[in-house]
Design a protein around this motif. Structure first.
Motif, short mmCIF file in Angstrom:
data_model
loop_
_atom_site.label_atom_id
_atom_site.label_comp_id
_atom_site.label_asym_id
_atom_site.label_seq_id
_atom_site.Cartn_x
_atom_site.Cartn_y
_atom_site.Cartn_z
N THR A 337 0.86 -1.18 0.00
CA THR A 337 0.00 0.00 0.00
C THR A 337 0.90 1.22 0.00
O THR A 337 1.91 1.26 0.70
N ARG A 339 0.87 5.77 -0.56
CA ARG A 339 0.11 7.01 -0.72
C ARG A 339 0.54 7.63 -2.03
O ARG A 339 1.70 8.01 -2.19
N TYR A 416 5.00 21.32 9.69
CA TYR A 416 5.35 19.90 9.71
C TYR A 416 4.41 19.16 8.78
O TYR A 416 3.20 19.22 8.91
N PRO A 419 2.89 13.33 5.53
CA PRO A 419 2.82 12.52 4.31
C PRO A 419 1.99 11.25 4.49
O PRO A 419 1.59 10.64 3.51
N TRP A 420 1.74 10.84 5.73
CA TRP A 420 1.04 9.56 5.93
C TRP A 420 -0.47 9.67 5.71
O TRP A 420 -1.16 8.68 5.65
N LEU A 425 -4.76 6.59 -1.17
CA LEU A 425 -4.22 5.29 -0.78
C LEU A 425 -4.42 4.30 -1.92
O LEU A 425 -5.54 4.08 -2.37
N ASP B 508 -2.24 0.74 5.84
CA ASP B 508 -1.78 2.13 5.81
C ASP B 508 -1.59 2.69 7.22
O ASP B 508 -0.80 3.60 7.43
N SER B 511 2.01 2.29 8.09
CA SER B 511 2.96 2.68 7.04
C SER B 511 4.26 3.22 7.66
O SER B 511 4.27 3.66 8.81
N ALA B 513 5.81 5.89 7.01
CA ALA B 513 5.71 7.31 7.33
C ALA B 513 5.06 7.50 8.70
O ALA B 513 5.51 8.32 9.51
N ARG B 514 4.01 6.74 8.97
CA ARG B 514 3.34 6.86 10.26
C ARG B 514 4.27 6.44 11.40
O ARG B 514 4.33 7.08 12.43
N ALA B 517 7.00 9.02 12.02
CA ALA B 517 6.47 10.20 12.69
C ALA B 517 6.21 9.91 14.17
O ALA B 517 6.52 10.71 15.05
N ASN B 519 7.64 7.72 16.05
CA ASN B 519 8.88 7.56 16.80
C ASN B 519 9.67 8.85 16.94
O ASN B 519 10.49 9.00 17.83
N PHE B 543 -3.80 8.90 13.63
CA PHE B 543 -3.22 7.61 14.02
C PHE B 543 -4.31 6.71 14.59
O PHE B 543 -4.49 6.64 15.81
#
Lengths: 508, 618
Positions: A337, A339, A416, A419-420, A425, B508, B511, B513-514, B517, B519, B543
């Motif tokens: 998956t 983005r 900030y 991006p998540w 998706l 997702d 992911s 990126a998540r 962020a 951490n 989240f």
């Protein structure tokens, strides 16, 4: 080894417990698909030049075993500050060796080996946590092992073995014959499927895997692996060419319920897997024992990459009385998956497509450019060709728009980025897919049924006293039955009502 | 347990020549009707092995029923053998070495004989099918007559049909064999008996019944879910000691939970009507009753008892079917209220002292814990394995001690659940003895239920499960929010979904990126929270789940492509079941390190080689 144990330690594959244990296999997850199997060791002093005892060095940092011992499975382990530099100089190595090793150390995770005598000094250096770098420590499962095992042959991967074990009815308590053992991925998966405890004695019949391997070196490696994984009581490994040698263990039948053949010529092994002495067997008069369970139908799966092997195998199976022959091929796809970020408002970044994300955005942009062009064209300018002028104007306009767009986007961006949650998706397949592993041929060999068996069963369940019909029945009978039922329901309802009334009376 | 022979009153699948599967319960002293394929006494397949092919024979003059004949494999494959032998006899073929090449050229010749132009071959064969009736000289009436007094298990009809086909000699050998196969499927009176195990049952449910009831879960996906969930036998049974609570004692007498005894437990969310639970139970060795030789006699005694009840049972079943207006043709859908087994009031009384009301009936190991959204779990398919979750007094079944069920309310807000929070009834023995037996029975039943519910809820809330397996219509994110904290470190998660989208959204949540962020310390919401609080993270808009709690998340799908393997005609099947593909999401429960944590170095984009290294031995 220290410590006395009354019963064999249960394999970490089967009952890993809640925490990591010394001398047990653990799978280190370095990154997403980068797994490293190691045997955790207790630090008993300096080891291989490391003051912290045994250390795993990876590109994600150095990890002394002591930091990974007696922690819950699944723990995230921080890298430690380990002196790897001075250690390398102390060791005596040939120049050639050194060059290749250094190279390996840089890119590849390397596990320290046990060949140097660990000094029995009591002083073990306490590991100091590093600023960055981490890995996770996972309990071994056949799936993780399949991804991380040392390849000796082509491996039977999870999509195949999960389907095979499901279809050959490998269940706790079953006995499975597997030939050849290869790299052992199927062995580990099948032992998990049939496991229902370790046999307490030689007579105690529990789920077991009888594995055969003809290649001597592979046999020895596999043997050691099984011991290291505490699977000795559950897997019986034999070094043999099964085409000629068959499947008996010391002349006795393993009484297999299910069979998996990963051999180049399954049809040469098949005659050995009969209920009765096959006709192809040359020797006459000799006693012949079947390796199959005489009381159950036996399920088989053969694993062959080529269609020619399949036709010969199927043909042999038909002649030997196997039924329900079915050939399939498994296609597995992994999906990622991501983005998908498309739009002019994004800053140029990896994975971002800075182009209009819809017609409106494109339109807005084009209008803007057009306006600039007009502005520029309107400006008085002398001695130049008109057509050329329009072109440069267009170009300048585009550049300006871009610059301007950049400016506005940076201004609008929050300090900030997130991006998540940006973008759409989407799912995507892996960059490379396995399109063919092997053809799987499944079949069943029912148990033998003799005239005597039939006579005995007939005597036990004599016929002629049939009271009802089950299954498809013709219309009339069905109508009649339904009428009778409705009658009965009516009766019952009446009775129930009566009873309820009685109870009500009694209560009053 | 491993289906050696067909036992009385067991459910079996009858595979008919047409490819249709009939699932029935084999009740002794009944007749089984297969419609046009004939009728035979059920007793003729009892105690016979599974997987044999039987042929319904013509009634002998002295018999009142049709006897069965076991068809040997040589007969089943007679056509293929004849073809293979013909090829071997063909002098053009080499000395039996490479048959495949020969078949290919032979096939080519045959087609070119039919028509030189390519593509016409197919056209021609289609035409043949259309013209079939015209070329068949037997009229429909004649065929019907043949069928009626047809003998030899339908083989005569087939032979006559073939012989009276006018254009038989014009058919290619391929179309001839196709024609014969078609007619054989229609008229041959054969059937095969398969045991109802998870693969057979789910296949039948998928292909012939309502696939949506089992969320279109195919065998490939079932295998994957089981393996990625690492579902296997979870260790020898361990039982808590009976607290020997007297009837005067209440809550204080409950057996205390011993968390260190809990092991090999799997958490399940099942919206496939119990099929997923059955598959897991099969993998854990708690689906089938032992019926090995040692226990055979005991089983027989029981059989007699059940035989007596057979009538009552059938009656019951039929009743429910009429009430629910179902198709009475097949009595194959046992609904929970009709379960035949629930009605075994007489239990063999053994001399063992009775367990006290507060004795925990469940094993502490090798268990399946079902979380359900309704007040009762829907596990009705387990009836096919003679287990009824709703039955108050159940005859012995391995699932009794290994299946725990609790609702989401009982898990998350037990204080709101009546059966959990109402203190148990107490009574002194004298008062008890004055009560009517029914009231006394109720009293004990309620106390036993209380102890059971307490144990199920408390042990589940204690967590440390060995894995989580899901096939649910509920949102996987909400399931994981509450189920993740209950998993032991390193425990696998395997979630099946018929469609990809819910799993993609779930993946997702974890992911890169998540996670980065989370951490990095840039997320304001999680500042100052302890590791424990973060483990039970309730979710925010950005989240939904704590992204560091799952490791190696991945989505995959598998599909088996079936092939026909015949001499010279090996190819993949032309059509297969479509519909939902089915996907599974997998991952492992991680125990994140406390505090801020960063990955090593600046990552440059470059291809990472798969590294294969041998583990150092201890």
């Amino acid at each position: 080894m220290t410590g006395t144990m009354t019963r064999p330690t249960v394999s970490p594959f089967l009952e890993p417990g809640l925490h990591t244990k010394p001398r047990s296999l653990a799978i280190l997850q370095l990154s997403r698909d980068n797994l490293l199997p190691i045997y955790l060791q207790e630090a008993s002093g300096e080891h291989d030049g490391y003051a912290e005892g045994a250390v795993v060095n990876t590109r994600y940092g150095s990890f002394p075993h002591s930091t990974m011992l007696n922690v819950p499975w699944g723990s995230q382990i921080r890298a430690s500050k380990v002196d790897t530099g001075s250690r390398g100089r102390k060791r005596k190595r040939g120049p050639k060796d050194e060059a290749s090793r250094d190279d390996a150390e840089e890119n590849q995770p390397e596990t320290t080996d046990n060949n140097t005598n660990a000094t029995e000094a009591t002083g073990v250096k306490q590991a100091v946590a590093d600023d960055s770098g981490f890995i996770h420590v996972l309990p071994p499962t056949p799936e993780l092992w399949t991804q991380s095992l040392p390849h000796r042959t082509q491996v039977v991967y999870t999509p195949d073995y999960s389907y095979i074990l499901h279809r050959i009815r490998a269940r706790p308590g079953s006995t499975i014959i597997e030939a050849g053992a290869g790299s052992g991925s199927f062995t580990h998966a099948s032992v998990r499927a049939v496991y229902n405890g370790y046999p307490s004695s030689a007579e105690d019949r529990k789920g077991k895997v009888f594995s055969f391997e003809y290649h001597e070196e592979r046999y020895h490696k596999m043997k050691k692996e099984l011991t290291d994984h505490n699977l000795d009581g559950l897997v019986h490994l034999t070094h043999r060419d099964v085409y000629n040698g068959g499947f008996l263990i010391d002349g006795k039948s393993p009484e297999a319920d299910a069979i998996f053949l990963d051999l180049p010529k399954p049809w040469e092994a098949l005659p050995h897997l009969s209920r009765r002495k096959p006709q192809t067997e040359a020797k006459e008069g000799e006693e012949w024992t079947s390796p199959l369970n005489p009381k159950r139908a036996v399920h088989i799966c053969t694993f062959s990459p080529c269609i020619e092997q399949v036709t010969r195998t199927v043909s042999a199976m038909r002649r030997l009385g196997w039924v329900d022959i079915d050939m399939v091929e498994i296609a597995n796809r992994k999906l990622h998956t991501i983005r998908d970020r498309v739009g002019l408002h994004y800053q140029t970044d990896r994975g971002v497509n800075v182009s209009p994300h819809d017609v409106e955005e494109a339109l807005e942009r084009l209008t803007e450019i057009e306006e600039r062009v007009r502005e520029q064209a309107a400006r008085p300018r002398g001695g130049e060709d008109g057509a050329e002028d329009a072109d440069t104007a267009m170009k300048n306009g585009d550049d300006a728009a871009k610059k301007d767009g950049d400016k506005t986007s940076t201004a609008e961006q929050p300090p900030y980025q997130t991006p998540w949650v940006d973008g759409r998706l989407i799912t995507k397949g892996e960059p490379e897919i396995k399109t063919h592993t092997s053809y799987l041929v499944f079949a069943v060999l029912p148990r033998e049924w003799t005239e005597e068996d039939e006579a005995a069963a007939f005597a036990k369940y004599p016929c002629g006293k049939e009271k009802a019909v089950v299954g498809s029945i013709d219309k009339q009978t069905r109508k009649k039955e339904r009428r009778e039922q409705l009658q009965k329901i009516g009766d019952r309802k009446a009775r129930r009502k009566e009873r309820a009334e009685k109870i009500a009376e009694a209560v009053e | 347990m491993h289906h050696s022979v067909i036992k009385p009153n067991s459910w079996v699948a009858l595979k008919l020549p047409s490819g249709v599967t009939r699932v029935i319960q084999v009740t002794p002293n009944t007749s089984i009707s297969l419609g046009k394929y004939g009728t035979f006494p059920a007793n003729l397949i009892l105690e016979r092995p599974y997987y044999l092919t039987f042929e319904v024979q013509d009634k002998l003059p002295e018999d009142s029923f049709s006897r069965l004949r076991v068809v040997p494999p040589s007969e089943l494959y007679a056509d293929v053998f004849a073809e293979e032998d013909a090829e071997c006899a063909n002098p053009a073929a080499g000395p039996g070495s490479n048959n495949d090449a020969v078949i290919a050229t032979a096939a080519g010749e045959e087609f070119s004989l039919v028509d030189a132009e390519s593509g016409n071959v197919i056209a021609r064969s289609t035409q043949e099918v259309i013209d079939e009736n015209a070329r068949q000289k037997l009229t429909q009436a004649e065929i019907e007559e043949l069928k009626r007094d047809g003998t030899n298990a339908g083989k005569d009809v087939i032979a006559k049909l073939l012989l009276s086909h006018a254009a038989l000699d014009q058919k290619t050998s391929f179309s001839l064999s196709k024609y014969k196969l078609l007619k054989t499927k229609k008229y041959i009176r054969r059937f095969q008996v398969l045991p109802i195990d998870v693969p057979t049952f789910s296949n039948w449910q998928l292909e012939e019944r309502d696939a949506s009831k089992i969320l279109d879960i195919r065998a490939e996906m079932m295998g994957l879910v089981g393996c990625w969930g690492n579902v296997h036998y979870g260790g020898e049974d361990v039982f808590l000691e009976d607290p020997k609570a007297t009837t005067e004692q209440g809550e204080e007498a409950l057996a205390p939970l011993q968390e260190d005894l809990l092991a090999g437990r799997w958490l399940v969310v099942d919206d496939t009507g119990g099929l997923l639970v059955a598959a897991m139970a099969e993998r854990m060795g708690v689906l089938y009753k032992e019926d090995d030789d040692e226990t055979e006699e005991a089983a027989e005694e029981e059989d007699e008892e059940t035989t007596e009840k057979a009538d009552e049972e059938t009656e019951q079943k039929l009743e429910s079917e009429t009430t629910s207006q179902k198709d009475t043709e097949m009595a194959d859908e046992p609904t929970s209220e009709t379960t035949t087994l629930a009605r075994h009031p007489k239990r063999p009384r053994d001399n063992k002292p009775r367990d006290s009301d507060f004795a925990v009936p469940f094993s502490q190991t090798n268990t399946i814990t079902v979380l359900h959204g309704a007040s009762q779990p829907n596990l009705s398919f387990l009836n096919y394995w003679n287990f009824d979750v709703t039955a108050p007094q159940h005859p012995p079944h391995p699932l009794l001690n290994h299946l725990l069920t609790l609702s989401w309310l009982q898990l998350l807000k037990p204080e709101l659940d009546t059966s959990y929070s109402t203190p148990p009834l107490t009574a002194d023995p004298e008062t008890l003895s004055t009560w009517k037996p029914s009231r006394r029975g109720n009293f004990h039943r309620k106390r036993r239920r209380y102890a059971r519910v307490r144990h199920m809820v408390d042990s589940t809330r204690a967590g440390n499960f060995s894995g989580l397996v899901c096939a649910s219509t509920m949102d996987p994110i909400s399931i994981l929010k509450h189920a993740l904290p209950l998993l032991a470190g390193g425990a696998p998660v395997a979630i099946y979904s018929p469609s990809l989208e819910p799993l993609a959204i779930l993946a997702d949540c974890f992911s890169v990126a998540r996670r980065t962020a989370w951490n990095s310390g840039h997320v304001a919401e999680i500042q100052g929270k302890t590791a424990e609080e973060l483990e039970k993270w309730e979710g925010s808009e950005q989240f939904p789940l704590n992204p560091t709690l799952l490791l190696g998340t991945s989505i995959q799908t598998s599909r088996a492509r079936r092939w026909q393997v015949l001499p010279g005609r090996t190819h993949p099947l032309m059509t297969e079941r479509g519909g939902a593909d089915g996907f599974i999401f997998t991952g492992w429960r991680a125990k994140p390190a406390e505090g801020k944590i960063a990955a090593k170095g600046k990552f440059k984009r470059r291809k990472v080689e798969e590294t294969v290294s041998t583990p150092a031995s201890a």
